[in-house]
Design a protein around this motif. Structure first.
Motif, PDB file in Angstrom:
ATOM      1  N   SER A  27     -11.318 -14.337  24.213  1.00  0.00           N
ATOM      2  CA  SER A  27     -10.327 -13.525  23.424  1.00  0.00           C
ATOM      3  C   SER A  27      -9.113 -14.775  23.061  1.00  0.00           C
ATOM      4  O   SER A  27      -8.884 -15.694  23.894  1.00  0.00           O
ATOM      5  CB  SER A  27      -9.593 -12.591  24.273  1.00  0.00           C
ATOM      6  OG  SER A  27      -8.398 -12.133  23.540  1.00  0.00           O
ATOM      7  N   THR A  28      -8.840 -14.757  21.959  1.00  0.00           N
ATOM      8  CA  THR A  28      -7.938 -15.816  21.254  1.00  0.00           C
ATOM      9  C   THR A  28      -6.477 -15.092  20.828  1.00  0.00           C
ATOM     10  O   THR A  28      -6.915 -13.972  20.278  1.00  0.00           O
ATOM     11  CB  THR A  28      -8.248 -16.895  20.639  1.00  0.00           C
ATOM     12  OG1 THR A  28      -8.836 -16.070  19.455  1.00  0.00           O
ATOM     13  CG2 THR A  28      -9.679 -17.553  21.098  1.00  0.00           C
ATOM     14  N   ILE A  29      -5.472 -15.769  20.787  1.00  0.00           N
ATOM     15  CA  ILE A  29      -4.360 -15.062  20.021  1.00  0.00           C
ATOM     16  C   ILE A  29      -3.898 -16.313  19.265  1.00  0.00           C
ATOM     17  O   ILE A  29      -3.335 -17.653  19.724  1.00  0.00           O
ATOM     18  CB  ILE A  29      -3.301 -14.535  21.010  1.00  0.00           C
ATOM     19  CG1 ILE A  29      -3.806 -13.344  21.722  1.00  0.00           C
ATOM     20  CG2 ILE A  29      -2.001 -14.258  20.198  1.00  0.00           C
ATOM     21  CD1 ILE A  29      -2.923 -12.695  22.712  1.00  0.00           C
ATOM     22  N   GLY A  30      -3.413 -15.972  17.928  1.00  0.00           N
ATOM     23  CA  GLY A  30      -3.068 -16.759  17.038  1.00  0.00           C
ATOM     24  C   GLY A  30      -1.729 -16.380  16.369  1.00  0.00           C
ATOM     25  O   GLY A  30      -1.663 -15.441  15.802  1.00  0.00           O
ATOM     26  N   GLN A  31      -0.759 -17.316  15.767  1.00  0.00           N
ATOM     27  CA  GLN A  31       0.281 -17.061  15.280  1.00  0.00           C
ATOM     28  C   GLN A  31       0.297 -17.707  13.891  1.00  0.00           C
ATOM     29  O   GLN A  31      -0.127 -18.889  13.736  1.00  0.00           O
ATOM     30  CB  GLN A  31       1.681 -17.454  15.859  1.00  0.00           C
ATOM     31  CG  GLN A  31       1.821 -17.301  17.512  1.00  0.00           C
ATOM     32  CD  GLN A  31       1.975 -15.612  17.531  1.00  0.00           C
ATOM     33  OE1 GLN A  31       2.532 -15.192  16.854  1.00  0.00           O
ATOM     34  NE2 GLN A  31       1.460 -15.127  18.586  1.00  0.00           N
ATOM     35  N   TYR A  32       0.723 -17.018  12.614  1.00  0.00           N
ATOM     36  CA  TYR A  32       0.437 -17.270  11.263  1.00  0.00           C
ATOM     37  C   TYR A  32       1.517 -16.922  10.493  1.00  0.00           C
ATOM     38  O   TYR A  32       2.327 -15.853  10.547  1.00  0.00           O
ATOM     39  CB  TYR A  32      -0.804 -16.831  10.650  1.00  0.00           C
ATOM     40  CG  TYR A  32      -1.990 -17.163  11.255  1.00  0.00           C
ATOM     41  CD1 TYR A  32      -2.840 -18.191  10.883  1.00  0.00           C
ATOM     42  CD2 TYR A  32      -2.655 -16.479  12.288  1.00  0.00           C
ATOM     43  CE1 TYR A  32      -4.113 -18.649  11.553  1.00  0.00           C
ATOM     44  CE2 TYR A  32      -3.947 -16.816  13.192  1.00  0.00           C
ATOM     45  CZ  TYR A  32      -4.494 -17.911  12.724  1.00  0.00           C
ATOM     46  OH  TYR A  32      -5.750 -18.345  13.086  1.00  0.00           O
ATOM     47  N   THR A  33       1.955 -17.816   9.635  1.00  0.00           N
ATOM     48  CA  THR A  33       2.851 -17.340   8.607  1.00  0.00           C
ATOM     49  C   THR A  33       2.306 -17.609   7.140  1.00  0.00           C
ATOM     50  O   THR A  33       1.754 -18.498   6.903  1.00  0.00           O
ATOM     51  CB  THR A  33       4.133 -18.415   8.615  1.00  0.00           C
ATOM     52  OG1 THR A  33       4.743 -18.271   9.870  1.00  0.00           O
ATOM     53  CG2 THR A  33       5.123 -18.040   7.457  1.00  0.00           C
ATOM     54  N   LEU A  34       2.359 -16.494   6.446  1.00  0.00           N
ATOM     55  CA  LEU A  34       1.879 -16.470   5.039  1.00  0.00           C
ATOM     56  C   LEU A  34       3.166 -16.161   4.124  1.00  0.00           C
ATOM     57  O   LEU A  34       4.041 -15.641   4.224  1.00  0.00           O
ATOM     58  CB  LEU A  34       1.149 -15.087   4.895  1.00  0.00           C
ATOM     59  CG  LEU A  34       0.630 -14.749   3.412  1.00  0.00           C
ATOM     60  CD1 LEU A  34      -0.512 -15.662   3.090  1.00  0.00           C
ATOM     61  CD2 LEU A  34       0.165 -13.433   3.350  1.00  0.00           C
ATOM     62  N   SER A  35       3.284 -17.231   3.116  1.00  0.00           N
ATOM     63  CA  SER A  35       4.117 -17.246   1.907  1.00  0.00           C
ATOM     64  C   SER A  35       3.532 -17.131   0.723  1.00  0.00           C
ATOM     65  O   SER A  35       2.286 -17.889   0.389  1.00  0.00           O
ATOM     66  CB  SER A  35       4.930 -18.675   2.225  1.00  0.00           C
ATOM     67  OG  SER A  35       5.691 -18.913   3.409  1.00  0.00           O
ATOM     68  N   LYS A  57      -4.351 -19.810  21.011  1.00  0.00           N
ATOM     69  CA  LYS A  57      -4.486 -19.848  22.382  1.00  0.00           C
ATOM     70  C   LYS A  57      -5.650 -19.137  22.599  1.00  0.00           C
ATOM     71  O   LYS A  57      -5.898 -17.907  22.238  1.00  0.00           O
ATOM     72  CB  LYS A  57      -3.281 -19.375  23.200  1.00  0.00           C
ATOM     73  CG  LYS A  57      -2.186 -20.409  22.842  1.00  0.00           C
ATOM     74  CD  LYS A  57      -1.043 -19.891  23.904  1.00  0.00           C
ATOM     75  CE  LYS A  57       0.140 -20.692  23.833  1.00  0.00           C
ATOM     76  NZ  LYS A  57       1.524 -20.309  24.689  1.00  0.00           N
ATOM     77  N   LEU A  58      -6.471 -19.795  23.538  1.00  0.00           N
ATOM     78  CA  LEU A  58      -7.635 -19.027  24.083  1.00  0.00           C
ATOM     79  C   LEU A  58      -6.948 -18.331  25.369  1.00  0.00           C
ATOM     80  O   LEU A  58      -6.494 -19.058  26.476  1.00  0.00           O
ATOM     81  CB  LEU A  58      -8.511 -20.102  24.876  1.00  0.00           C
ATOM     82  CG  LEU A  58      -9.925 -19.439  25.402  1.00  0.00           C
ATOM     83  CD1 LEU A  58     -10.610 -18.619  24.508  1.00  0.00           C
ATOM     84  CD2 LEU A  58     -10.737 -20.529  25.875  1.00  0.00           C
ATOM     85  N   THR A  59      -7.037 -16.865  25.354  1.00  0.00           N
ATOM     86  CA  THR A  59      -6.427 -16.280  26.577  1.00  0.00           C
ATOM     87  C   THR A  59      -7.272 -15.631  27.537  1.00  0.00           C
ATOM     88  O   THR A  59      -6.927 -15.149  28.837  1.00  0.00           O
ATOM     89  CB  THR A  59      -5.747 -14.906  26.056  1.00  0.00           C
ATOM     90  OG1 THR A  59      -6.456 -14.430  25.030  1.00  0.00           O
ATOM     91  CG2 THR A  59      -4.496 -15.512  25.119  1.00  0.00           C
ATOM     92  N   GLU A  60      -8.473 -15.381  27.269  1.00  0.00           N
ATOM     93  CA  GLU A  60      -9.602 -15.193  28.199  1.00  0.00           C
ATOM     94  C   GLU A  60     -10.843 -15.675  27.864  1.00  0.00           C
ATOM     95  O   GLU A  60     -11.271 -15.908  26.583  1.00  0.00           O
ATOM     96  CB  GLU A  60      -9.965 -13.533  28.010  1.00  0.00           C
ATOM     97  CG  GLU A  60      -8.618 -12.830  28.408  1.00  0.00           C
ATOM     98  CD  GLU A  60      -8.889 -11.076  28.209  1.00  0.00           C
ATOM     99  OE1 GLU A  60     -10.035 -10.597  28.397  1.00  0.00           O
ATOM    100  OE2 GLU A  60      -7.986 -10.512  27.849  1.00  0.00           O
ATOM    101  N   TYR A  61     -11.683 -15.929  28.695  1.00  0.00           N
ATOM    102  CA  TYR A  61     -13.059 -16.670  28.753  1.00  0.00           C
ATOM    103  C   TYR A  61     -13.820 -16.380  30.030  1.00  0.00           C
ATOM    104  O   TYR A  61     -13.222 -16.194  30.972  1.00  0.00           O
ATOM    105  CB  TYR A  61     -13.165 -18.051  28.187  1.00  0.00           C
ATOM    106  CG  TYR A  61     -12.200 -18.861  29.240  1.00  0.00           C
ATOM    107  CD1 TYR A  61     -12.982 -19.712  30.078  1.00  0.00           C
ATOM    108  CD2 TYR A  61     -11.028 -19.194  29.051  1.00  0.00           C
ATOM    109  CE1 TYR A  61     -12.347 -20.593  31.145  1.00  0.00           C
ATOM    110  CE2 TYR A  61     -10.514 -20.026  29.932  1.00  0.00           C
ATOM    111  CZ  TYR A  61     -10.981 -20.552  31.243  1.00  0.00           C
ATOM    112  OH  TYR A  61     -10.386 -21.681  31.957  1.00  0.00           O
TER     113      TYR A  61
END
Length: 267
Positions: A27-35, A57-61
């Motif tokens: 599982s991964t979590i990412g933060q993005y900004t779209l303009s 970030k890799l949150t689970e493996y």
């Protein structure tokens, strides 16, 4: 360029993969900004966007090798952390405006790779150099990143009450690199303050798949290829994507299969 709007998102990716005797979940979590900057000044039929990847970030493996692999992939993906792209009405990327900046990032990373382990890095460098010198391949690869895949999948569909069917070839989500012919179905529904686009895709078994290529990469000889996608995309009244969910099941045979879950939320 004058910014029309800016939106922040969080993308969670969960996967269950089986490849021969290797089975893994991550599982991964990412933060993005779209303009969004409106119409392109030279080609007004295209829309200009900036996608900024803030953090992944890799949150689970399950397998320790997964941590090393995804960390390495993220390091390579850093050169694309800012993408100034032009998108047409079909949701295809037709231009990358900040390619010089990306090349500059790659040159720095390439030197680091060469200093760390030039023998191990040789094939990676060769592949990336080929990609950066081949704009069509580069744009196709950008379209298939998880964030862009979600953002572009139902691009320009609206809640018009019409059901649409579309035949197209999509890149496999297992990362092998072959194209899968699918039949896509899109429907819509109006909700308070916006609308939802629902999508479903199934394998078009009447079309051809490059099994020679798959066999070369995987070593497999027997195939039972399957693909199923189910997704929903929630937009506000202005047509700005708020949330998206997607489930993808794929398999080559019983030894190569994956479940992928993508969940995008505005923050």
């Amino acid at each position: 360029m004058e910014k029309v709007f800016e939106k922040n998102y969080q993308l969670q990716v969960k996967g269950n993969v089986k490849m021969l005797t290797m089975m893994d979940s991550f599982s991964t979590i990412g933060q993005y900004t779209l303009s969004y900057f409106g119409q392109n000044s030279i080609k007004p039929e295209l829309q200009d966007y900036l996608i900024e990847e803030k953090e992944v970030k890799l949150t689970e493996y399950y397998d320790p090798n997964t941590f090393q692999l995804i960390e390495y992939v993220n390091k390579l993906a850093y050169i694309y952390s800012n993408q100034q792209v032009c998108i047409n009405s079909d949701g295809n990327i037709k231009g990358l405006l900040n390619l010089p900046e990306i090349r500059s990032k790659w040159d720095k990373l390439k030197k680091e790779l060469m200093q760390t382990n030039p023998i191990a890095a040789f094939e990676i460098i060769r592949h990336k150099e080929r990609e950066l010198s081949n704009p069509p391949e580069l744009l196709e690869n950008l379209e298939n990143t998880h964030f862009m895949h979600l953002f572009l999948y139902a691009f320009n569909y609206t809640a018009d009450g019409v059901e649409y069917q579309k035949k197209r070839s999509v890149r496999d989500r297992m990362g092998i690199g072959f194209l899968i012919p699918v039949n896509q179905n899109f429907s819509s529904e109006v909700i308070e303050n916006g609308y939802v686009i629902n999508a479903e895709a199934t394998l078009d078994d009447k079309d051809k798949i490059d099994k020679q290529m798959i066999a070369k990469v995987t070593g497999q000889k027997d195939f039972d290829i399957k693909h199923y996608t189910q997704a929903s995309f929630t937009y506000n009244a202005s047509g700005i994507l708020q949330n998206a969910e997607m489930k993808v099941f794929e398999q080559i045979n019983n030894d190569y299969k994956s479940d992928l879950y993508l969940n995008l939320n505005s923050i």
